[in-house]
Design a protein around this motif. Sequence first.
Motif, PDB file in Angstrom:
ATOM      1  N   LEU A 134       0.830  -1.205   0.000  1.00  0.00           N
ATOM      2  CA  LEU A 134       0.000   0.000   0.000  1.00  0.00           C
ATOM      3  C   LEU A 134       0.869   1.260   0.000  1.00  0.00           C
ATOM      4  N   LYS A 135       1.954   1.252   0.777  1.00  0.00           N
ATOM      5  CA  LYS A 135       2.878   2.391   0.791  1.00  0.00           C
ATOM      6  C   LYS A 135       3.460   2.627  -0.602  1.00  0.00           C
ATOM      7  N   LEU A 136       3.859   1.542  -1.258  1.00  0.00           N
ATOM      8  CA  LEU A 136       4.413   1.657  -2.606  1.00  0.00           C
ATOM      9  C   LEU A 136       3.382   2.254  -3.551  1.00  0.00           C
ATOM     10  N   PHE A 137       2.146   1.765  -3.491  1.00  0.00           N
ATOM     11  CA  PHE A 137       1.089   2.271  -4.353  1.00  0.00           C
ATOM     12  C   PHE A 137       0.831   3.753  -4.095  1.00  0.00           C
ATOM     13  N   VAL A 138       0.745   4.148  -2.833  1.00  0.00           N
ATOM     14  CA  VAL A 138       0.492   5.548  -2.484  1.00  0.00           C
ATOM     15  C   VAL A 138       1.640   6.432  -2.966  1.00  0.00           C
ATOM     16  N   CYS A 139       2.871   5.987  -2.764  1.00  0.00           N
ATOM     17  CA  CYS A 139       4.023   6.781  -3.198  1.00  0.00           C
ATOM     18  C   CYS A 139       4.070   6.903  -4.722  1.00  0.00           C
ATOM     19  N   CYS A 140       3.848   5.822  -5.434  1.00  0.00           N
ATOM     20  CA  CYS A 140       3.838   5.867  -6.901  1.00  0.00           C
ATOM     21  C   CYS A 140       2.720   6.765  -7.413  1.00  0.00           C
ATOM     22  N   ALA A 141       1.541   6.642  -6.826  1.00  0.00           N
ATOM     23  CA  ALA A 141       0.420   7.501  -7.233  1.00  0.00           C
ATOM     24  C   ALA A 141       0.740   8.961  -6.927  1.00  0.00           C
ATOM     25  N   GLY A 142       1.356   9.218  -5.791  1.00  0.00           N
ATOM     26  CA  GLY A 142       1.729  10.590  -5.439  1.00  0.00           C
ATOM     27  C   GLY A 142       2.711  11.192  -6.420  1.00  0.00           C
ATOM     28  N   VAL A 143       3.727  10.418  -6.804  1.00  0.00           N
ATOM     29  CA  VAL A 143       4.698  10.901  -7.791  1.00  0.00           C
ATOM     30  C   VAL A 143       4.014  11.170  -9.117  1.00  0.00           C
ATOM     31  N   PHE A 144       3.162  10.254  -9.553  1.00  0.00           N
ATOM     32  CA  PHE A 144       2.463  10.406 -10.826  1.00  0.00           C
ATOM     33  C   PHE A 144       1.582  11.652 -10.831  1.00  0.00           C
ATOM     34  N   VAL A 145       0.795  11.824  -9.774  1.00  0.00           N
ATOM     35  CA  VAL A 145      -0.105  12.980  -9.697  1.00  0.00           C
ATOM     36  C   VAL A 145       0.694  14.284  -9.640  1.00  0.00           C
ATOM     37  N   CYS A 146       1.765  14.309  -8.852  1.00  0.00           N
ATOM     38  CA  CYS A 146       2.584  15.527  -8.764  1.00  0.00           C
ATOM     39  C   CYS A 146       3.209  15.873 -10.111  1.00  0.00           C
ATOM     40  N   TYR A 147       3.753  14.887 -10.820  1.00  0.00           N
ATOM     41  CA  TYR A 147       4.328  15.158 -12.143  1.00  0.00           C
ATOM     42  C   TYR A 147       3.257  15.592 -13.144  1.00  0.00           C
ATOM     43  N   LEU A 148       2.067  15.037 -13.018  1.00  0.00           N
ATOM     44  CA  LEU A 148       0.980  15.441 -13.901  1.00  0.00           C
ATOM     45  C   LEU A 148       0.644  16.916 -13.702  1.00  0.00           C
ATOM     46  N   PHE A 149       0.444  17.330 -12.452  1.00  0.00           N
ATOM     47  CA  PHE A 149       0.154  18.735 -12.179  1.00  0.00           C
ATOM     48  C   PHE A 149       1.333  19.632 -12.556  1.00  0.00           C
ATOM     49  N   TYR A 150       2.548  19.182 -12.252  1.00  0.00           N
ATOM     50  CA  TYR A 150       3.746  19.951 -12.599  1.00  0.00           C
ATOM     51  C   TYR A 150       3.801  20.195 -14.106  1.00  0.00           C
ATOM     52  N   GLY A 151       3.563  19.164 -14.884  1.00  0.00           N
ATOM     53  CA  GLY A 151       3.597  19.299 -16.341  1.00  0.00           C
ATOM     54  C   GLY A 151       2.524  20.221 -16.869  1.00  0.00           C
ATOM     55  N   VAL A 152       1.316  20.095 -16.330  1.00  0.00           N
ATOM     56  CA  VAL A 152       0.219  20.952 -16.781  1.00  0.00           C
ATOM     57  C   VAL A 152       0.526  22.413 -16.475  1.00  0.00           C
ATOM     58  N   PHE A 153       0.937  22.695 -15.250  1.00  0.00           N
ATOM     59  CA  PHE A 153       1.207  24.084 -14.873  1.00  0.00           C
ATOM     60  C   PHE A 153       2.440  24.638 -15.576  1.00  0.00           C
ATOM     61  N   GLN A 154       3.477  23.815 -15.720  1.00  0.00           N
ATOM     62  CA  GLN A 154       4.689  24.296 -16.392  1.00  0.00           C
ATOM     63  C   GLN A 154       4.398  24.619 -17.855  1.00  0.00           C
TER      64      GLN A 154
END
Length: 131
Positions: free
Chosen positions: A5-25
């Motif tokens: 579960l920790k791995l899933f949460v961390c991977c999802a967190g990285v994915f979501v953060c990069y998604l928002f980062y890319g959209v805003f950048q």
Amino acid sequence: MNDVLKLFVCCAGVFVCYLFYGVFQERVTRGKYEGGEKFTYTTTLVFVQCVTNAMFALGALSFRKKSEQKVPSYLFAIAAFTYVAAMLCSNRSLQYVSYPTQVLVKSCKPVAVLLLGILVAGKRYPFFRYL
């Protein structure tokens, strides 16, 4: 929380953060501003990103137990310089290509690292690394 579960949460967190980062950048670098002006402050954007990264790193370090540093400082300086150069180049390239295109090109970086490791450093890798 179990490890899966920790791995899933961390991977999802990285994915979501990069998604928002890319959209805003992309929105910042490719947006049109007053009078149809294009974004030209790439160096300032990189500076703000680096300062933000440094503040976040200092905050994260405050939660860690202190340990003796074994890595020479000049290696950190080289890594920092190449990071800033890569950020400048990638942000400047966003004026010409979309963020998804930039990510696809960056994903080829391991191939270049593998080839340079073989050609320049004389490294040998196991067969599965070539796949």
